[in-house]
Design an enzyme around this catalytic site. Structure first.
Site, short mmCIF file in Angstrom:
data_model
loop_
_atom_site.label_atom_id
_atom_site.label_comp_id
_atom_site.label_asym_id
_atom_site.label_seq_id
_atom_site.Cartn_x
_atom_site.Cartn_y
_atom_site.Cartn_z
N LYS A 191 12.89 -55.79 -90.23
CA LYS A 191 13.85 -55.35 -89.21
C LYS A 191 13.35 -55.86 -87.86
O LYS A 191 12.25 -55.53 -87.42
CB LYS A 191 13.94 -53.83 -89.19
CG LYS A 191 14.86 -53.31 -88.10
CD LYS A 191 15.03 -51.81 -88.17
CE LYS A 191 15.92 -51.33 -87.03
NZ LYS A 191 16.14 -49.88 -87.10
N LYS A 244 17.30 -57.39 -91.60
CA LYS A 244 18.22 -56.87 -90.59
C LYS A 244 17.85 -57.40 -89.22
O LYS A 244 16.68 -57.30 -88.86
CB LYS A 244 18.16 -55.34 -90.61
CG LYS A 244 18.96 -54.67 -89.53
CD LYS A 244 18.67 -53.21 -89.50
CE LYS A 244 19.42 -52.60 -88.33
NZ LYS A 244 19.07 -51.24 -88.11
C1 PBG Z 1 17.76 -46.67 -86.22
C2 PBG Z 1 18.70 -47.74 -86.63
C3 PBG Z 1 19.29 -48.74 -85.84
C4 PBG Z 1 20.17 -49.42 -86.66
C5 PBG Z 1 20.09 -48.85 -87.93
N1 PBG Z 1 19.16 -47.81 -87.89
C6 PBG Z 1 19.14 -49.05 -84.40
C7 PBG Z 1 17.84 -49.37 -83.82
O1 PBG Z 1 16.86 -49.66 -84.53
O2 PBG Z 1 17.78 -49.33 -82.58
C8 PBG Z 1 21.06 -50.55 -86.24
C9 PBG Z 1 22.31 -50.71 -87.03
C10 PBG Z 1 23.36 -51.52 -86.36
O3 PBG Z 1 23.21 -52.08 -85.27
O4 PBG Z 1 24.45 -51.60 -86.97
N2 PBG Z 1 16.42 -46.99 -86.33
ZN ZN Z 2 15.03 -45.48 -85.24
#
Ligand code: PBG
Ligand code: ZN
Length: 319
Positions: A191, A244
């Site tokens: 991520k 992601k």
């Molecule tokens: C929380 C989380 C996020 C997303 C999924 N879980 C945001 C972040 O890490 O700030 C992003 C999902 C999206 O943008 O569709 N940790």
């Molecule tokens: Zn988070």
């Protein structure tokens, strides 16, 4: 004599016969935001056609998802109160816990929950703050508690999205010790610290109140590091690994596909969705065609599962 590849592009019959990649409704997971309160169904401004639902209002959308033969949903909670250590995230009467219970009661859907702290912490970070930093190991205990509370509510799979080191191992152990051996883990393994999450942070009210997430989410310049993240998550017991965002990271998906034998999920994130919708509104692109092209490219790169806000639209189109 020369090769004529155009022969197999002559008409739709032969094109269909030689087609290498097909998007299927079976590939899709639909993210749903649940909010505290009653009677709420409010559109998320930056995520057109996607809504925040209070638990009592979930029936209609769940039926729609099921009628379209989509197999799974990913639940995000928007809690009523926030504090330093995300207490509302592991409350057995919390918004996610009640939503999961309800969805399992009214449907046969596969229910996955996002396990993180940022929507639930007053500071908006994905862990416990110590001084100016996140205390990785203290955070693990909270993440495991959150995951366990989701399992108790009936979640089929938990999906940690915090990017702390060691969380998969901690969560696996907590689930096993409490009799939830069969609850699966989909780890947000690779991520990235990405600007593509903007609309989500509005939807979930999860913006960090200071600093950024670069000390835990990955630097988008790196791909070898992504392979290490995935390797560690697999060693720790992840059932599904995730990349992601998806669209700017097709190379990461492809390399993961070539290197590992685990199922791969790709998260077609909020910013990717919002850009398509905005360009469509401006009349610059055909939104539906762009959606199909993008999602097919994610599949072609090697993803088995696609988490997407387009899920209902795709399902309607290809069913
Ligand atoms: C929380 C989380 C996020 C997303 C999924 N879980 C945001 C972040 O890490 O700030 C992003 C999902 C999206 O943008 O569709 N940790
Ligand atoms: Zn988070």
């Amino acid at each position: 004599m020369f090769n004529r590849t155009r022969r197999t592009r002559k008409d739709e019959n032969i094109r269909s016969l030689v087609r290498e990649t097909r998007l299927s409704v079976d590939d899709l997971i639909y993210p749903i935001f649940v909010v505290e309160g009653v009677g709420i169904k409010e559109e998320i401004t930056s995520l057109e056609d996607n809504y925040r639902y209070s638990v009592d209002m979930l029936d209609e959308i769940i039926k729609e998802v099921e009628d379209l033969n989509i197999r799974g949903v990913l639940i995000f909670g928007v809690p009523e109160y926030k504090d330093e250590c995300a207490t509302s995230a592991f409350d057995e009467n919390g918004v996610v816990q009640r939503a999961v219970k309800k969805i399992k009661e009214i449907s046969n859907l596969y229910v996955i929950t996002d396990v993180c702290m940022c929507q639930y912490t007053s500071h908006g970070h994905c862990g416990i703050i110590e001084g100016n930093d996140i205390d990785n190991d203290k955070t693990l205990e909270y993440l495991a508690k959150i995951a366990l509370s989701h399992a108790k509510a009936g979640a089929d799979m938990v999906a940690p999205s915090d990017m702390m080191d060691g969380r998969v191992k901690f969560i696996r152990r907590m689930l096993d010790e409490n009799g939830y051996k069969n609850v699966a883990i989909m780890s947000y393994s690779a991520k990235y610290a990405s600007s593509f999450y903007g609309p989500f942070r509005e939807a979930a009210d999860s913006k960090p109140q200071f600093g950024d997430r670069k000390s835990y989410q990955m630097d988008y310049c790196n791909i070898r590091e992504a392979m290490r993240e995935i390797e560690y998550d697999i060693e720790e017991g992840a059932d599904i690994i995730m990349v992601k965002p998806a669209l700017s990271y097709l190379d990461v998906i492809r390399q993961a596909r070539d290197k590992f034998n685990h199922p791969i999920a790709a998260y077609n994130v909020s910013g990717e969705y919002a850009m398509v919708k905005a360009a469509e509104k401006m009349g610059y692109v055909d939104g539906e065609k762009i959606m199909m092209e993008i999602l097919t490219s994610i599949k072609r790169a090697g993803a088995d599962i696609i988490i997407t806000y387009h899920a209902l639209d795709v399902a309607r189109k290809i069913k």
